[in-house]
Design an enzyme around this catalytic site. Structure first.
Site, mmCIF file in Angstrom:
data_model
loop_
_atom_site.group_PDB
_atom_site.id
_atom_site.type_symbol
_atom_site.label_atom_id
_atom_site.label_comp_id
_atom_site.label_asym_id
_atom_site.label_seq_id
_atom_site.Cartn_x
_atom_site.Cartn_y
_atom_site.Cartn_z
ATOM 1 N N ARG A 139 65.685 34.384 28.508
ATOM 2 C CA ARG A 139 65.036 33.782 29.666
ATOM 3 C C ARG A 139 66.033 32.850 30.348
ATOM 4 N NH1 ARG A 139 61.047 33.246 25.485
ATOM 5 N NH2 ARG A 139 59.158 34.481 25.904
ATOM 6 N N ARG A 172 66.809 40.476 32.348
ATOM 7 C CA ARG A 172 65.995 40.441 31.119
ATOM 8 C C ARG A 172 65.100 41.679 31.056
ATOM 9 N NH1 ARG A 172 63.304 37.126 27.193
ATOM 10 N NH2 ARG A 172 61.034 37.175 27.332
ATOM 11 N N HIS A 211 65.531 37.227 35.604
ATOM 12 C CA HIS A 211 64.469 38.014 34.969
ATOM 13 C C HIS A 211 64.681 39.502 35.180
ATOM 14 C CE1 HIS A 211 60.695 38.552 32.945
ATOM 15 N NE2 HIS A 211 60.323 39.399 33.890
ATOM 16 N N LYS A 241 60.107 29.525 24.134
ATOM 17 C CA LYS A 241 58.856 28.856 24.511
ATOM 18 C C LYS A 241 58.196 28.237 23.291
ATOM 19 C CE LYS A 241 57.637 31.468 28.656
ATOM 20 N NZ LYS A 241 56.600 32.312 29.298
ATOM 21 N N HIS A 296 58.586 37.267 22.560
ATOM 22 C CA HIS A 296 57.182 37.345 22.982
ATOM 23 C C HIS A 296 56.267 37.067 21.799
ATOM 24 C CE1 HIS A 296 58.148 40.180 26.583
ATOM 25 N NE2 HIS A 296 58.279 38.904 26.895
ATOM 26 N N TYR A 340 56.830 46.572 29.535
ATOM 27 C CA TYR A 340 58.135 47.204 29.709
ATOM 28 C C TYR A 340 58.138 48.660 29.253
ATOM 29 C CZ TYR A 340 59.709 42.393 30.215
ATOM 30 O OH TYR A 340 59.872 41.102 30.637
#
Length: 299
Positions: A147, A242, A239, A171, A265, A274
């Site tokens: 990210r 990514r 992004h 995150k 994730h 994806y």
């Protein structure tokens, strides 16, 4: 439709135009959607005595007919406004459409950059510090699927060169270790030789010419610049690389769980966006993998 219902519909139209001051286009759409809904109500039920369960049935019918989420949302807006009008008029005590919702609109899939275009983007030339830094950044984005915030936060100690790994704080302050490809390692090493000549304020891996940690906005601007200079057909941003990393990984391996871990994730459903691979690729994989799908060689 009963005369009483027609009278209230006329009053509703006037209310939308005069009190709500909605555009003629919106009022016309609302009246059309109410008419559409009334035609699907069961016999003996009209717009004045319709219940919540009736609207739910109509919503299901419209959905089966193939109406888009956008069209369903417009229809719902119309019947909700109608219910509020009847409520204000004292005809009903509860709005039967309140709380009803349309299926969520599908989010458009982000477009990835194909492998050839990625190769062209990363083939930038130049030995000046900014070019070497930007190449290292783009190589790392594509190599490891980081990210923007993760890459910008990297320190010198984050990259393990011998192990070809990078330690990332994702995150929720969750740490993960992500592999780094050979080209990215080489690009980072070339950048570090220039970085040594810059007086830096901290241990940031990627810094400005003045030695400050590179900001998110600066990274985005530099990548957009290189996309234009390399004449790519689409705008380049972090992004996008990514997403391209994730798509190309899945096209090669189809290992959803592994890509989930690499991307950081928490939920597999996030990674699944994806997996919308083009049919040509899927057909090729099927032909190569399925024991009864392999085509006979021409004799």
């Amino acid at each position: 439709m009963t005369p009483q219902c027609r009278t209230y519909l006329q009053q509703f139209e006037t209310y939308m135009q005069s009190e709500r001051q909605l555009s003629a286009h919106t009022v016309r759409n609302y009246m059309y959607e109410l008419q559409r809904g009334s035609e699907l109500l069961p016999e003996g039920v009209d717009l004045l005595n319709v219940g919540r369960e009736h609207w739910q049935q109509v919503l299901a019918k419209l959905h089966r007919k193939g109406l888009s989420p956008r069209s369903l949302s417009l229809w719902l807006s119309a019947i909700k406004q109608w219910g509020e009008f009847l409520l204000r008029s004292g005809v009903i005590e509860l709005n039967p459409a309140k709380g009803l919702s349309a299926p969520k609109q599908a989010k458009p899939l982000p477009k990835n950059i194909d492998v050839d275009s990625i190769s062209h983007l990363l083939a930038i030339e130049g030995n000046d510090p900014l070019t070497l830094r930007d190449k290292a950044i783009m190589e790392l984005f594509y190599s490891s699927g980081l990210r923007l915030a993760e890459l910008a936060a990297l320190d010198l100690s984050s990259v393990q060169y011998d192990q070809h790994e990078v330690r990332v704080l994702g995150k929720g302050n969750k740490e993960r270790i992500v592999p780094v490809g050979r080209y990215a390692i080489e690009a980072i090493s070339a950048w570090l030789k220039c970085r040594k000549q810059i007086s830096c304020e901290d241990n940031a891996l990627f810094v400005t010419e003045k030695g400050k940690r590179l900001s998110h906005r600066s990274i985005q601007a530099r990548m957009s610049k290189w996309g234009q200079e390399q004449a790519l057909s689409m705008r380049v941003h972090p992004h996008k690389l990514r997403h391209s990393f994730a798509t190309h990984m899945l096209e090669s391996s189809a290992d959803l769980r592994a890509v989930q871990e690499l991307l950081g994730h928490e939920n597999l459903s996030t990674t699944q966006i994806y997996t919308s691979l083009d049919f040509q690729h899927l057909a090729k994989v099927y032909d190569n993998a399925h024991p009864r799908a392999k085509k006979q060689q021409d004799k």
